[in-house]
Design an enzyme around this catalytic site. Structure first.
Site, PDB file in Angstrom:
ATOM      1  N   CYS A 118      36.800  44.027  39.657  1.00 16.97           N
ATOM      2  CA  CYS A 118      36.800  42.930  40.630  1.00 16.97           C
ATOM      3  C   CYS A 118      36.817  43.494  42.047  1.00 16.97           C
ATOM      4  O   CYS A 118      37.448  44.510  42.309  1.00 16.97           O
ATOM      5  CB  CYS A 118      38.055  42.077  40.469  1.00 16.97           C
ATOM      6  SG  CYS A 118      38.007  40.935  39.115  1.00 16.97           S
ATOM      7  N   ASP A 307      47.965  37.788  39.994  1.00 17.31           N
ATOM      8  CA  ASP A 307      46.912  37.130  39.219  1.00 17.31           C
ATOM      9  C   ASP A 307      47.086  35.603  39.156  1.00 17.31           C
ATOM     10  O   ASP A 307      46.231  34.914  38.589  1.00 17.31           O
ATOM     11  CB  ASP A 307      46.866  37.706  37.788  1.00 17.31           C
ATOM     12  CG  ASP A 307      46.236  39.092  37.761  1.00 17.31           C
ATOM     13  OD1 ASP A 307      45.684  39.532  38.790  1.00 17.31           O
ATOM     14  OD2 ASP A 307      46.297  39.748  36.696  1.00 17.31           O
TER      15      ASP A 307
HETATM   16  C1  UD1 Z   1      46.496  45.289  36.569  1.00 20.06           C
HETATM   17  C2  UD1 Z   1      45.854  44.061  35.969  1.00 20.06           C
HETATM   18  C3  UD1 Z   1      45.364  43.133  37.072  1.00 20.06           C
HETATM   19  C4  UD1 Z   1      46.525  42.799  38.022  1.00 20.06           C
HETATM   20  C5  UD1 Z   1      47.210  44.075  38.516  1.00 20.06           C
HETATM   21  C6  UD1 Z   1      48.458  43.794  39.335  1.00 20.06           C
HETATM   22  C7  UD1 Z   1      44.947  44.881  33.893  1.00 20.06           C
HETATM   23  C8  UD1 Z   1      43.758  45.223  33.066  1.00 20.06           C
HETATM   24  N1  UD1 Z   1      44.738  44.486  35.129  1.00 20.06           N
HETATM   25  O1  UD1 Z   1      45.510  45.957  37.334  1.00 20.06           O
HETATM   26  O2  UD1 Z   1      44.864  41.938  36.461  1.00 20.06           O
HETATM   27  O3  UD1 Z   1      46.003  42.079  39.129  1.00 20.06           O
HETATM   28  O4  UD1 Z   1      47.604  44.887  37.392  1.00 20.06           O
HETATM   29  O5  UD1 Z   1      49.367  43.038  38.605  1.00 20.06           O
HETATM   30  O6  UD1 Z   1      46.076  44.932  33.418  1.00 20.06           O
HETATM   31  N2  UD1 Z   1      46.946  51.466  43.273  1.00 20.06           N
HETATM   32  C9  UD1 Z   1      46.816  52.640  43.967  1.00 20.06           C
HETATM   33  N3  UD1 Z   1      46.593  53.787  43.274  1.00 20.06           N
HETATM   34  C10 UD1 Z   1      46.488  53.802  41.908  1.00 20.06           C
HETATM   35  C11 UD1 Z   1      46.639  52.607  41.201  1.00 20.06           C
HETATM   36  C12 UD1 Z   1      46.866  51.441  41.907  1.00 20.06           C
HETATM   37  O7  UD1 Z   1      46.885  52.660  45.196  1.00 20.06           O
HETATM   38  O8  UD1 Z   1      46.267  54.885  41.332  1.00 20.06           O
HETATM   39  C13 UD1 Z   1      47.163  50.205  44.018  1.00 20.06           C
HETATM   40  C14 UD1 Z   1      45.999  49.258  43.834  1.00 20.06           C
HETATM   41  O9  UD1 Z   1      44.957  49.513  44.738  1.00 20.06           O
HETATM   42  C15 UD1 Z   1      46.640  47.918  44.086  1.00 20.06           C
HETATM   43  C16 UD1 Z   1      48.044  48.116  43.528  1.00 20.06           C
HETATM   44  O10 UD1 Z   1      48.244  49.521  43.457  1.00 20.06           O
HETATM   45  O11 UD1 Z   1      46.713  47.643  45.458  1.00 20.06           O
HETATM   46  C17 UD1 Z   1      48.268  47.487  42.164  1.00 20.06           C
HETATM   47  O12 UD1 Z   1      47.390  48.071  41.230  1.00 20.06           O
HETATM   48  P1  UD1 Z   1      47.767  48.239  39.680  1.00 20.06           P
HETATM   49  O13 UD1 Z   1      49.168  47.758  39.448  1.00 20.06           O
HETATM   50  O14 UD1 Z   1      47.411  49.618  39.276  1.00 20.06           O
HETATM   51  O15 UD1 Z   1      46.780  47.212  39.015  1.00 20.06           O
HETATM   52  P2  UD1 Z   1      45.737  47.460  37.851  1.00 20.06           P
HETATM   53  O16 UD1 Z   1      46.378  48.238  36.755  1.00 20.06           O
HETATM   54  O17 UD1 Z   1      44.453  47.906  38.404  1.00 20.06           O
END
Ligand code: UD1
Length: 420
Positions: A118, A307
């Site tokens: 997304c 979400d």
């Molecule tokens: C998961 C969910 C998504 C939800 C999100 C937050 C799944 C398949 N998707 O996404 O629907 O919106 O959790 O509840 O479960 N970040 C970093 N570095 C990283 C990883 C994340 O900076 O290595 C940041 C991201 O850019 C974002 C935040 O952390 O701003 C949250 O991301 P994350 O909790 O990792 O979400 P997802 O696992 O991608």
């Protein structure tokens, strides 16, 4: 491309069956890479994201069968024939990146395309990579791919996550299950989907303590075995239909919905004048009188889920008074705002907050879905709008919501899919 047409103004009455959680199913499917034996998942939702993940796992060479034919059971496992996750599949869905930890832990090598998904902010994967490096992985990025090796195997260590990322916690939890020695994941994410993954890994023979807390301790084992695991119900689907019932002014029973996974949303709905009560087998949702403005701020679980932000904002667009919706997880997750405003909402964005001034009535309009949760917020708004709303580009919706139009129509909504 398909569109969805909604003619607003009908209160919803009836029952909606909530499916298995997409965000639990995807990491659980990746866990199928951790064993040679069969991992059987039940209560699998029928969604495009699940089909993408099946394609990715089949590409890695493991068997991905659908015993029975209703598509709600998945049987995965077997030898891994290929450790490359190609761009063409990974770009469709960020959760594909969850194969990295399991591939590396089991095979000692992986080549995984950097993800797409997304369009809601930069969404880097640095936390996944840093954690794996701390466990001894050697990682480089080349041609849009993460190339990771762990020649001597992954080794347990203490990883303090700077932010409780859901995906990074899942990737590291799976990798640590097959690492040598003890891994401690501190400041880990605590979402119910992570507890579901933990339960499944434990059933497969992993040794994990601290389930549901922000400190997971994993004693690595040399191999995992098969298991059968039922996927938890989808808290975001539950919350979405709760907002739909609330905006329509009807009363709906959400079969399978779990209040214990939705505490923050249920409190905010209560403040807005919507009653959510636990009943045998699900949740009953009913709007009491008028809707009142309520402020929310998204946070990691158990805070208000990002979400649910777009759907709650659609509800607040017709509440009396003003509400402030603050987005703390993703930096550009307000793409639904201009679309809601095209339907007559009065919303202004100031940095990470949106001020929603409730209007008496929305009016139907053609609108564009820009991401998964935004697309369903436009459907919610359409349920309360005068006239026809046409939601374009519904492929986002099909990634994460099963049979929305059938489920809403069965409760009396005037909604149909227009094949494109
Ligand atoms: C998961 C969910 C998504 C939800 C999100 C937050 C799944 C398949 N998707 O996404 O629907 O919106 O959790 O509840 O479960 N970040 C970093 N570095 C990283 C990883 C994340 O900076 O290595 C940041 C991201 O850019 C974002 C935040 O952390 O701003 C949250 O991301 P994350 O909790 O990792 O979400 P997802 O696992 O991608």
């Amino acid at each position: 491309m398909d569109k969805i047409r909604i003619r607003g103004g009908k209160p919803l009455f009836g029952e909606i069956v909530i499916g298995g959680a997409k965000n639990a199913a995807l990491p659980l499917m990746a866990a199928g890479l951790l064993t040679d034996e069969r991992l059987v998942l039940t209560n699998v939702p029928r969604l495009d994201d699940i089909r993408n993940m099946r394609q990715l796992l089949a590409n890695h060479g493991i068997a991905v069968d659908l015993p029975g034919n209703d598509g709600r059971i998945l049987s995965l496992g077997g030898p891994i024939g290929n450790t490359e996750a190609p761009y063409d599949i990974v770009r469709k869905m960020r959760a594909s990146f969850l194969v990295l930890g399991p591939l590396l832990a089991r095979m000692g090598e992986a080549r995984v395309s950097l993800p797409g998904g997304c369009a809601i902010g930069a969404r880097p994967v640095d936390l996944h990579l840093k954690g794996l490096e701390q466990m001894g992985a050697v990682i480089r990025i080349e041609g849009g791919y993460v190339i990771a090796t762990a020649p001597g195997g992954l080794r347990g260590t203490t990883i303090v996550m700077p932010f409780p990322s859901v995906g990074a916690t899942e990737n590291l939890l799976m990798a640590a299950s097959l690492a040598q020695g003890q891994t401690v994941l501190a400041n880990a994410a605590r979402e119910p989907e992570i507890s579901d993954l933990t339960d499944c890994l434990i059933a497969m023979g992993a040794r994990i303590t601290g389930r549901g807390t922000d400190k997971l301790t994993i004693e690595g084992v040399s191999s995992l075995h098969g298991a059968t695991h039922p996927i938890i119900s989808d808290r975001i689907e539950t919350g979405t239909y709760a907002c739909a019932a609330a905006i329509s002014g009807g009363e709906v029973f959400l079969r399978g919905g779990r209040g214990d996974h939705l505490g923050a949303l249920i409190r905010s709905l209560g403040e807005a004048g919507v009653e959510v009560s636990e009943r045998e087998g699900g949740l009953a949702v009913k709007r009491l009188n008028g809707l009142h403005g309520a402020d929310v701020m998204t946070e990691p679980y158990p805070g208000f889920p990002t979400d649910m932000q777009a759907q709650f904002m659609a509800l607040m667009s017709v509440a009396s008074g003003a509400s402030m919706v603050t987005e703390k997880i993703f930096e550009s997750r307000f793409m639904h705002v201009p679309e809601l405003n095209r339907m007559g909402a009065n919303i202004t964005v100031h940095g990470e907050s949106a001020i929603v001034r409730g209007v008496a009535q929305l009016s139907g309009a053609p609108v564009m879905a820009t991401d998964l949760r935004a697309s369903v917020s436009l459907i919610i708004a359409g349920l309360a709008a005068r006239g026809d709303t046409i939601v374009n580009r519904v492929y986002h919706l099909d990634r994460g919501f099963e049979a929305v139009e059938q489920k809403l129509a069965a409760c009396g909504a005037d909604i149909e899919r227009l094949p494109g």
